[in-house]
Motif scaffolding. Structure first.
Motif, PDB file in Angstrom:
ATOM      1  N   ILE A   1       0.879  -1.180   0.000  1.00 48.12           N
ATOM      2  CA  ILE A   1       0.000   0.000   0.000  1.00 48.12           C
ATOM      3  C   ILE A   1       0.908   1.219   0.000  1.00 48.12           C
ATOM      4  N   LEU A   2       0.812   2.020  -1.041  1.00 48.95           N
ATOM      5  CA  LEU A   2       1.660   3.193  -1.172  1.00 48.95           C
ATOM      6  C   LEU A   2       1.138   4.333  -0.314  1.00 48.95           C
ATOM      7  N   ASP A   3       2.054   5.067   0.304  1.00 48.51           N
ATOM      8  CA  ASP A   3       1.705   6.236   1.126  1.00 48.51           C
ATOM      9  C   ASP A   3       0.608   5.898   2.132  1.00 48.51           C
ATOM     10  N   CYS A   4       0.829   4.874   2.905  1.00 49.04           N
ATOM     11  CA  CYS A   4      -0.197   4.409   3.842  1.00 49.04           C
ATOM     12  C   CYS A   4      -0.297   5.348   5.048  1.00 49.04           C
TER      13      CYS A   4
ATOM     14  N   ILE B   1      -8.591   3.727  16.840  1.00 47.48           N
ATOM     15  CA  ILE B   1      -7.740   3.669  15.648  1.00 47.48           C
ATOM     16  C   ILE B   1      -8.494   3.094  14.452  1.00 47.48           C
ATOM     17  N   ASP B   2      -8.338   3.737  13.314  1.00 47.64           N
ATOM     18  CA  ASP B   2      -9.078   3.391  12.099  1.00 47.64           C
ATOM     19  C   ASP B   2      -8.407   2.256  11.337  1.00 47.64           C
ATOM     20  N   ALA B   3      -9.215   1.259  10.972  1.00 48.87           N
ATOM     21  CA  ALA B   3      -8.706   0.135  10.180  1.00 48.87           C
ATOM     22  C   ALA B   3      -8.489   0.557   8.735  1.00 48.87           C
ATOM     23  N   ILE B   4      -7.466   0.007   8.116  1.00 49.42           N
ATOM     24  CA  ILE B   4      -7.276   0.201   6.682  1.00 49.42           C
ATOM     25  C   ILE B   4      -8.578  -0.178   5.966  1.00 49.42           C
ATOM     26  N   GLY B   5      -8.956   0.633   4.980  1.00 48.31           N
ATOM     27  CA  GLY B   5     -10.145   0.334   4.192  1.00 48.31           C
ATOM     28  C   GLY B   5     -11.435   0.914   4.728  1.00 48.31           C
ATOM     29  N   ASN B   6     -11.373   1.679   5.842  1.00 51.21           N
ATOM     30  CA  ASN B   6     -12.624   2.210   6.406  1.00 51.21           C
ATOM     31  C   ASN B   6     -12.956   3.608   5.895  1.00 51.21           C
TER      32      ASN B   6
ATOM     33  N   ARG C   1      -9.559   2.602  -5.916  1.00 50.84           N
ATOM     34  CA  ARG C   1     -10.596   1.605  -6.163  1.00 50.84           C
ATOM     35  C   ARG C   1     -10.004   0.204  -6.369  1.00 50.84           C
ATOM     36  N   ASN C   2     -10.280  -0.460  -7.486  1.00 49.59           N
ATOM     37  CA  ASN C   2      -9.831  -1.837  -7.668  1.00 49.59           C
ATOM     38  C   ASN C   2      -8.336  -1.970  -7.956  1.00 49.59           C
ATOM     39  N   ASN C   3      -7.627  -0.855  -8.023  1.00 48.89           N
ATOM     40  CA  ASN C   3      -6.170  -0.900  -8.106  1.00 48.89           C
ATOM     41  C   ASN C   3      -5.533  -1.083  -6.738  1.00 48.89           C
ATOM     42  N   PHE C   4      -6.361  -1.015  -5.706  1.00 54.13           N
ATOM     43  CA  PHE C   4      -5.870  -1.160  -4.338  1.00 54.13           C
ATOM     44  C   PHE C   4      -5.547  -2.631  -4.074  1.00 54.13           C
ATOM     45  N   PRO C   5      -4.452  -2.922  -3.360  1.00 56.72           N
ATOM     46  CA  PRO C   5      -4.115  -4.329  -3.081  1.00 56.72           C
ATOM     47  C   PRO C   5      -5.019  -4.919  -1.991  1.00 56.72           C
ATOM     48  N   ASN C   6      -5.247  -6.219  -2.060  1.00 61.59           N
ATOM     49  CA  ASN C   6      -6.004  -6.897  -1.015  1.00 61.59           C
ATOM     50  C   ASN C   6      -5.186  -6.911   0.278  1.00 61.59           C
ATOM     51  N   PHE C   7      -5.863  -6.713   1.392  1.00 60.29           N
ATOM     52  CA  PHE C   7      -5.191  -6.696   2.690  1.00 60.29           C
ATOM     53  C   PHE C   7      -5.953  -7.586   3.667  1.00 60.29           C
ATOM     54  N   SER C   8      -5.307  -7.952   4.745  1.00 57.74           N
ATOM     55  CA  SER C   8      -5.880  -8.869   5.724  1.00 57.74           C
ATOM     56  C   SER C   8      -6.035  -8.189   7.083  1.00 57.74           C
ATOM     57  N   ILE C   9      -6.691  -8.870   8.005  1.00 56.63           N
ATOM     58  CA  ILE C   9      -6.762  -8.382   9.382  1.00 56.63           C
ATOM     59  C   ILE C   9      -5.358  -8.300   9.967  1.00 56.63           C
ATOM     60  N   THR C  10      -4.507  -9.259   9.604  1.00 55.93           N
ATOM     61  CA  THR C  10      -3.107  -9.225  10.040  1.00 55.93           C
ATOM     62  C   THR C  10      -2.426  -7.948   9.575  1.00 55.93           C
ATOM     63  N   ASP C  11      -2.677  -7.548   8.338  1.00 55.69           N
ATOM     64  CA  ASP C  11      -2.093  -6.313   7.810  1.00 55.69           C
ATOM     65  C   ASP C  11      -2.628  -5.087   8.546  1.00 55.69           C
ATOM     66  N   ILE C  12      -3.928  -5.089   8.813  1.00 53.79           N
ATOM     67  CA  ILE C  12      -4.538  -3.962   9.524  1.00 53.79           C
ATOM     68  C   ILE C  12      -3.851  -3.765  10.872  1.00 53.79           C
ATOM     69  N   VAL C  13      -3.677  -4.860  11.606  1.00 52.93           N
ATOM     70  CA  VAL C  13      -3.063  -4.767  12.932  1.00 52.93           C
ATOM     71  C   VAL C  13      -1.588  -4.388  12.841  1.00 52.93           C
TER      72      VAL C  13
ATOM     73  N   LYS D   1     -16.259  -3.998  -0.128  1.00 52.29           N
ATOM     74  CA  LYS D   1     -15.693  -5.183  -0.775  1.00 52.29           C
ATOM     75  C   LYS D   1     -14.344  -5.564  -0.172  1.00 52.29           C
ATOM     76  N   TYR D   2     -13.482  -4.572   0.033  1.00 53.50           N
ATOM     77  CA  TYR D   2     -12.141  -4.868   0.524  1.00 53.50           C
ATOM     78  C   TYR D   2     -12.133  -5.266   1.999  1.00 53.50           C
ATOM     79  N   GLN D   3     -12.925  -4.596   2.814  1.00 44.84           N
ATOM     80  CA  GLN D   3     -12.956  -4.999   4.218  1.00 44.84           C
ATOM     81  C   GLN D   3     -13.659  -6.349   4.398  1.00 44.84           C
ATOM     82  N   LEU D   4     -14.653  -6.637   3.568  1.00 45.07           N
ATOM     83  CA  LEU D   4     -15.288  -7.957   3.605  1.00 45.07           C
ATOM     84  C   LEU D   4     -14.273  -9.060   3.323  1.00 45.07           C
ATOM     85  N   LEU D   5     -13.399  -8.826   2.353  1.00 47.26           N
ATOM     86  CA  LEU D   5     -12.390  -9.821   2.020  1.00 47.26           C
ATOM     87  C   LEU D   5     -11.399 -10.005   3.169  1.00 47.26           C
TER      88      LEU D   5
END
Length: 338
Positions: A39-42, A93-98, A112-124, A252-256
């Motif tokens: 994720i660029l410039d996170c 603290i705000d989760a990625i994708g919110n 949008r759909n150019n964003f990479p898929n992320f996980s709960i592990t990544d959020i934390v 869509k992304y947070q659901l995944l």
């Protein structure tokens, strides 16, 4: 005299809002995900409430729930709510994708759909970096979170077991059942069909909200709150509009990220080994009628980890905490005072 009193009240109000509750950001730069993408410039959003002790011993970390923000978490703060901010310093603290932290909806370089898929592990992990490298927080007293926030709380106690003393996951799950995965799959596929056929986002948002509201309740509670003669009026309140903060692309992304949630992956998918790794004292607040997140995994893992549990038996579904707020707040207060 009246003007002076008004001026004093205004000054105190401005002072308090300047110190507490303002949206802030921790820029952590290019953030590498566990799938190898970046994720660029996170940027990780957060708000603070209460006053930190000199020894930083009263910090409570409060991750956001699905589609929630750090501002939304404030509704669970207060003397008679989940966390008393007269005693604890809360970092919400705000989760990625919110839509507040870097998300598909607000990313400039990966929209949008150019964003990479992320996980709960990544959020934390993003939160860990923000806290330790940007905010100077290397330990917290407690991590608390509900729903998707509970997934983050469970991830915290396994991925960073020495970071906190206690944890309170509510309406929680440490890993998903097939029923949970079916719900998230239906919602995600609905969004993807809308994208494929260019359905206006406002229409998608309305139906997503209606579907989600249904699963957050139970049939008994839904019928109790919405008598059949008031059904048409109830449905008409769901407007066709798209949230600027949490449009369908963020859904869509947070659901995944939730779909792939499983804290046992840190220990070769062994529930027993994962439970042994937990060092924090845990109180899991579990709703037995929850249809949005099946309660069975939280009950199972609590037994394996010898965690405390508060089992709520009512017909409120995923909203069990709100239905028994006083009981829950008292239980959390006692747990935190031990």
């Amino acid at each position: 005299m009246m003007f002076r009193k008004f001026s004093l009240v205004l000054i105190l109000f401005v002072f308090s809002t300047t110190l507490f509750g303002q949206q802030q950001y921790a820029d952590i730069g290019d953030f590498q995900l566990e799938n190898g993408q970046t994720i660029l410039d996170c940027s990780v959003g957060y708000r603070t409430y209460g006053k930190m002790n000199d020894d930083k011993s009263n910090i409570v970390l409060f991750p956001t729930y699905f589609n929630g923000t750090s501002a939304d978490n404030a509704r669970a703060l207060g003397v008679n709510s989940l966390i008393d901010t007269s005693k604890f310093y809360v970092i919400s603290i705000d989760a990625i994708g919110n839509g507040i932290s870097t998300s598909p909806s607000n990313s400039v370089k990966q929209p949008r759909n150019n964003f990479p898929n992320f996980s709960i592990t990544d959020i934390v992990k993003s939160q860990y970096i923000a806290l330790t490298e940007k905010l100077g927080v290397n330990h917290v007293y407690c991590v608390i979170g509900g729903s998707m926030g509970s997934m983050q709380a469970y991830e915290w106690i396994v991925a960073y077991p020495d970071f906190m003393d206690k944890a309170v996951p509510y309406v929680p799950t440490p890993y998903l059942t097939s029923y949970d995965k079916m719900l998230w799959t239906v919602l995600r596929n609905f969004i993807e069909i809308g994208e494929e056929f260019n359905v206006p986002e406002a229409k998608i948002s309305r139906l997503l909200t209606m579907m989600f509201k249904l699963f957050l309740s139970t049939p008994e509670k839904f019928n109790e709150n919405t008598p059949v003669e008031k059904f048409d009026s109830y449905v008409s309140k769901f407007e066709e509009k798209t949230s600027e903060v949490f449009p369908p692309i963020n859904w869509k992304y947070q659901l995944l990220s939730m779909f792939n949630h499983n804290i046992t992956k840190h220990h070769n998918y062994s529930k027993e080994e994962t439970a042994k790794s937990v060092k924090a004292k845990v109180l899991a607040v579990i709703g037995l009628s929850d249809l949005a997140l099946n309660p069975a995994p939280a009950i199972e893992f609590s037994k394996l980890a010898n965690s405390e549990t508060l089992l709520l038996e009512n017909n409120c579904g995923h909203g069990v905490v709100g239905c028994e707020l006083e009981k829950v707040s008292i239980a959390i207060k006692k747990f935190l005072e031990k």
